[in-house]
Design an enzyme around this catalytic site. Structure first.
Site, mmCIF file in Angstrom:
data_model
loop_
_atom_site.group_PDB
_atom_site.id
_atom_site.type_symbol
_atom_site.label_atom_id
_atom_site.label_comp_id
_atom_site.label_asym_id
_atom_site.label_seq_id
_atom_site.Cartn_x
_atom_site.Cartn_y
_atom_site.Cartn_z
ATOM 1 N N ASN A 155 -1.843 -9.597 3.003
ATOM 2 C CA ASN A 155 -1.933 -10.866 3.742
ATOM 3 C C ASN A 155 -3.328 -11.164 4.295
ATOM 4 O OD1 ASN A 155 -1.470 -8.771 5.564
ATOM 5 N ND2 ASN A 155 -0.563 -10.134 7.064
ATOM 6 N N LYS A 178 -5.824 2.495 -1.314
ATOM 7 C CA LYS A 178 -4.818 1.995 -2.268
ATOM 8 C C LYS A 178 -4.414 0.611 -1.747
ATOM 9 C CE LYS A 178 -0.921 1.090 -3.524
ATOM 10 N NZ LYS A 178 -0.673 -0.348 -3.850
ATOM 11 N N PRO A 179 -5.037 -0.439 -2.301
ATOM 12 C CA PRO A 179 -4.728 -1.783 -1.790
ATOM 13 C C PRO A 179 -3.409 -2.309 -2.353
ATOM 14 C CG PRO A 179 -6.289 -1.928 -3.598
ATOM 15 C CD PRO A 179 -6.022 -0.457 -3.389
ATOM 16 N N GLY A 231 1.617 -2.416 6.508
ATOM 17 C CA GLY A 231 2.555 -2.930 5.522
ATOM 18 C C GLY A 231 3.910 -3.161 6.156
ATOM 19 N N SER A 232 4.917 -3.265 5.313
ATOM 20 C CA SER A 232 6.248 -3.590 5.823
ATOM 21 C C SER A 232 6.881 -2.359 6.473
ATOM 22 C CB SER A 232 7.121 -4.082 4.672
ATOM 23 O OG SER A 232 7.262 -3.041 3.727
ATOM 24 N N GLU A 253 1.056 0.466 10.885
ATOM 25 C CA GLU A 253 1.047 -0.879 11.457
ATOM 26 C C GLU A 253 1.978 -1.729 10.618
ATOM 27 O OE1 GLU A 253 -3.448 -0.805 13.086
ATOM 28 O OE2 GLU A 253 -2.334 -2.664 12.954
ATOM 29 N N LEU A 254 3.139 -2.025 11.162
ATOM 30 C CA LEU A 254 4.219 -2.559 10.333
ATOM 31 C C LEU A 254 4.578 -3.988 10.729
ATOM 32 C CD1 LEU A 254 6.258 0.776 10.322
ATOM 33 C CD2 LEU A 254 4.419 0.049 8.778
ATOM 34 N N CYS A 287 1.527 -10.673 10.579
ATOM 35 C CA CYS A 287 2.480 -9.785 11.252
ATOM 36 C C CYS A 287 2.805 -10.255 12.669
ATOM 37 C CB CYS A 287 1.914 -8.371 11.278
ATOM 38 S SG CYS A 287 0.237 -8.309 11.943
ATOM 39 N N GLU A 382 11.961 -9.927 9.511
ATOM 40 C CA GLU A 382 10.703 -10.625 9.255
ATOM 41 C C GLU A 382 10.864 -11.508 8.015
ATOM 42 O OE1 GLU A 382 7.454 -8.065 8.074
ATOM 43 O OE2 GLU A 382 6.173 -8.984 9.594
HETATM 44 P P1 NAD Z 1 4.332 -3.647 1.610
HETATM 45 O O1 NAD Z 1 4.980 -2.682 2.522
HETATM 46 O O2 NAD Z 1 5.138 -4.240 0.537
HETATM 47 O O3 NAD Z 1 3.065 -2.990 0.907
HETATM 48 C C1 NAD Z 1 2.009 -2.433 1.665
HETATM 49 C C2 NAD Z 1 1.307 -1.401 0.811
HETATM 50 O O4 NAD Z 1 2.165 -0.272 0.640
HETATM 51 C C3 NAD Z 1 0.960 -1.880 -0.598
HETATM 52 O O5 NAD Z 1 -0.314 -1.419 -0.931
HETATM 53 C C4 NAD Z 1 2.038 -1.216 -1.455
HETATM 54 O O6 NAD Z 1 1.672 -1.017 -2.782
HETATM 55 C C5 NAD Z 1 2.188 0.104 -0.728
HETATM 56 N N1 NAD Z 1 3.437 0.838 -0.987
HETATM 57 C C6 NAD Z 1 4.656 0.323 -1.177
HETATM 58 N N2 NAD Z 1 5.554 1.326 -1.365
HETATM 59 C C7 NAD Z 1 4.873 2.487 -1.277
HETATM 60 C C8 NAD Z 1 5.227 3.870 -1.375
HETATM 61 N N3 NAD Z 1 6.472 4.251 -1.600
HETATM 62 N N4 NAD Z 1 4.255 4.788 -1.209
HETATM 63 C C9 NAD Z 1 2.987 4.431 -0.961
HETATM 64 N N5 NAD Z 1 2.579 3.135 -0.890
HETATM 65 C C10 NAD Z 1 3.514 2.174 -1.032
HETATM 66 O O7 NAD Z 1 3.675 -4.767 2.556
HETATM 67 P P2 NAD Z 1 3.006 -6.133 2.111
HETATM 68 O O8 NAD Z 1 4.119 -6.997 1.644
HETATM 69 O O9 NAD Z 1 1.843 -5.902 1.251
HETATM 70 O O10 NAD Z 1 2.446 -6.674 3.516
HETATM 71 C C11 NAD Z 1 3.193 -7.430 4.395
HETATM 72 C C12 NAD Z 1 3.724 -6.574 5.509
HETATM 73 O O11 NAD Z 1 2.657 -5.980 6.234
HETATM 74 C C13 NAD Z 1 4.498 -7.378 6.536
HETATM 75 O O12 NAD Z 1 5.651 -6.654 6.895
HETATM 76 C C14 NAD Z 1 3.544 -7.483 7.703
HETATM 77 O O13 NAD Z 1 4.152 -7.680 8.956
HETATM 78 C C15 NAD Z 1 2.846 -6.170 7.626
HETATM 79 N N6 NAD Z 1 1.569 -6.240 8.339
HETATM 80 C C16 NAD Z 1 1.455 -5.616 9.550
HETATM 81 C C17 NAD Z 1 0.267 -5.710 10.285
HETATM 82 C C18 NAD Z 1 0.112 -5.044 11.635
HETATM 83 O O14 NAD Z 1 -0.998 -5.036 12.153
HETATM 84 N N7 NAD Z 1 1.153 -4.497 12.218
HETATM 85 C C19 NAD Z 1 -0.792 -6.460 9.764
HETATM 86 C C20 NAD Z 1 -0.626 -7.082 8.526
HETATM 87 C C21 NAD Z 1 0.552 -6.964 7.817
#
Ligand code: NAD
Length: 481
Positions: A155, A178-179, A231-232, A253-254, A287, A382
């Site tokens: 995002n 790992k983006p 991530g999520s 940070e989820l 987020c 979310e």
């Molecule tokens: P996501 O969880 O789908 O993916 C995040 C990352 O994790 C990606 O690089 C993905 O490839 C990796 N990933 C997924 N499964 C994995 C596994 N089993 N092992 C290792 N890596 C794995 O999240 P997204 O959809 O890219 O981002 C959106 C989410 O991020 C939303 O939930 C948002 O709230 C959260 N977010 C939180 C903050 C914060 O500061 N708390 C900031 C930005 C985004």
């Protein structure tokens, strides 16, 4: 306008490297839903190479004098300030669907983050404490952890990656990035900028690919000492469990479901303008977006009227228009998620104040739901899209109870002119941050950003980040016989 086509390899040991499998995956543009590039598809073997480089890079980078690490991060900031627009502006719009203002903000916030991280290099303070034995001296040193695996989201693919990378580097760690598979091109370009600025080539690698194939082997690799994930929550639960198996330091940070509380003394018109700013930036793919709005009864109707008007006046869709607030969602699944939450809430008695459908392509209208059931996904989960819910609270206590009716706890906003009431609310809301007189979406390179509950653990920003990515070591010396 069709975006330029990009083809990107992995960045390992400072060099472009094809994946060991020779495979690439397609990168889609959210605006056109067409292929705009390809990125090397990394797996186990590539992670092995990147971690081996990072182990070497850790020794090179951590051995540099603090002034050299500081100068390197400042050079990276300068490169970003002088060449960032040229390198990243189009990529941020084409690959992540950002509007031009958000793309510019990311670039300049990245400059700020790199400078702030550079400032932390000389603040890795230790400590001393008294000993009962006068011949014994005790000191506490702060030491880097080693190799940090960085798993980043789509995002804010530049600024968040910069934040997640710059502070561990400032503390003397090396990194393997790992983006998100949605935004690999920006990440590789950012890794190259760090190397160009003088970070040793082995100290920063970027492996692009999918979560299971590339993220999971990085997280579980015995040569990786710590993991940072933004991530999520679902991904955080998997990665957190894996990291705990190996007793690795992990920062998570989820997701969020942040509340904005509008108290009855606040001008409802102004409250609606603030709510719109706090919710619809980047189509709600933030987020901290205030995706739950709690309004005290006396101003509820006026707030809803103003909110409807403000949403209907929002300019959306044209990413290159500086007045446009947001463009497309990242992909079709993201649109379908918003639609699923919306239809579930509607079937169960909520109503739509405004919006509720796709405008064009992946651009979804700014959508406001009224009174979704408290167990609906629109209220609890979310949606990560341009949809927020507004509910009425009879009084202050009910407003706080509704704000706290969430398993998440990332950020919150409280709108009141009564500073005492504002503080009372801020102390009562269970959240990593509360902003009085403003919405929940706030960023500051020095602030401890992070959440409670399903929003994760650990804090990032300023010295809070370098604390996370260093270990304390007690060293004592016996000075007597
Ligand atoms: P996501 O969880 O789908 O993916 C995040 C990352 O994790 C990606 O690089 C993905 O490839 C990796 N990933 C997924 N499964 C994995 C596994 N089993 N092992 C290792 N890596 C794995 O999240 P997204 O959809 O890219 O981002 C959106 C989410 O991020 C939303 O939930 C948002 O709230 C959260 N977010 C939180 C903050 C914060 O500061 N708390 C900031 C930005 C985004």
């Amino acid at each position: 306008m069709m975006p330029d086509f990009h083809k990107s390899d992995l960045l390992i040991g400072g060099r472009d490297q094809k994946a060991q499998s020779g495979e690439y995956f397609d990168v889609l543009s959210p605006a056109t839903e067409q292929v705009m590039g390809q990125s090397a598809r990394a797996g186990n073997a590539d992670v092995e190479l990147a971690v081996a480089a990072a182990r070497q890079g850790y020794h090179e980078w951590s051995a540099l004098a603090p002034k050299e690490r500081e100068a390197t991060l400042l050079r990276a900031a300068d490169l970003m300030a002088t060449t960032g627009e040229q390198r990243y502006l189009d990529l941020l719009m084409d690959e992540s669907g950002s509007v031009i203002n958000k793309a510019r903000h990311e670039i300049y916030y990245t400059v700020d983050l790199l400078r702030t991280a550079a400032g932390e290099v000389r603040r890795l303070y230790g400590d001393t404490f008294p000993n009962d034995n006068p011949a014994r001296m005790s000191m506490v040193f702060r030491e880097p952890l080693g190799v940090v695996g960085i798993v980043s989201p789509y995002n804010a693919p530049l600024a968040l990656l910069a934040k997640m990378t710059a502070f561990p580097l400032a503390a003397g760690n090396s990194v393997v990035i790992k983006p998100s598979e949605e935004t690999p091109l920006i990440a590789v370009a950012f890794g190259k900028l760090l190397v160009e600025a003088g970070v040793p080539a082995n100290a920063v690698s970027v492996v692009t690919g999918f979560g299971q194939e590339c993220g999971a082997p990085l997280v579980s690799h015995s040569g990786v000492d710590a993991i940072a994930l933004t991530g999520s929550t679902a991904t955080g639960q998997v990665i957190g469990a894996q990291a705990m198996q190996q007793m690795k330091r992990v920062q998570l940070e989820l997701g969020g479901k942040s509340a904005l509380v509008v108290l009855k003394d606040f001008d409802p018109q102004q409250a609606a303008e603030i709510a719109v700013q706090g919710m619809f930036n980047h189509a709600g793919q933030i987020c901290m977006a205030n995706s739950r709005i709690v309004v005290e009864a006396p101003v509820f109707d006026a707030f809803c009227n103003a909110m409807k008007q403000a949403c209907e006046n929002l300019k959306i869709g044209d990413q290159r228009d500086t007045e446009c607030v947001y463009g497309p969602l990242i992909n079709r699944r993201a649109v379908e998620k918003v639609e699923a939450h919306l239809s579930d809430a509607l079937q169960r008695g909520a109503t739509v104040l405004t919006g509720g459908k796709v405008k064009q392509g992946l651009v979804f209208e700014p959508t406001v739901l009224l009174e979704p059931p408290r167990d609906s996904s629109a209220w609890r989960d979310e949606s990560f899209g341009p949809m927020t819910s507004v509910v009425k609270a009879a009084d202050f206590d009910e407003a706080i109870a509704l704000a706290n009716d969430s398993e998440y706890g990332l950020s919150a906003g409280v709108l009141t002119r009564d500073i005492q009431l504002g503080f009372k609310a801020a102390r009562a809301i269970r959240s990593g941050a509360v902003h009085i007189g403003m919405h929940a979406f706030q960023s500051n390179a020095m602030a401890p950003v992070g959440g409670l509950g399903l929003s994760g653990m650990g804090r990032s920003g300023g010295h809070y980040s370098t604390d996370e990515f260093t270990e304390l070591k007690w060293i004592s010396v016996e000075l007597g016989q």
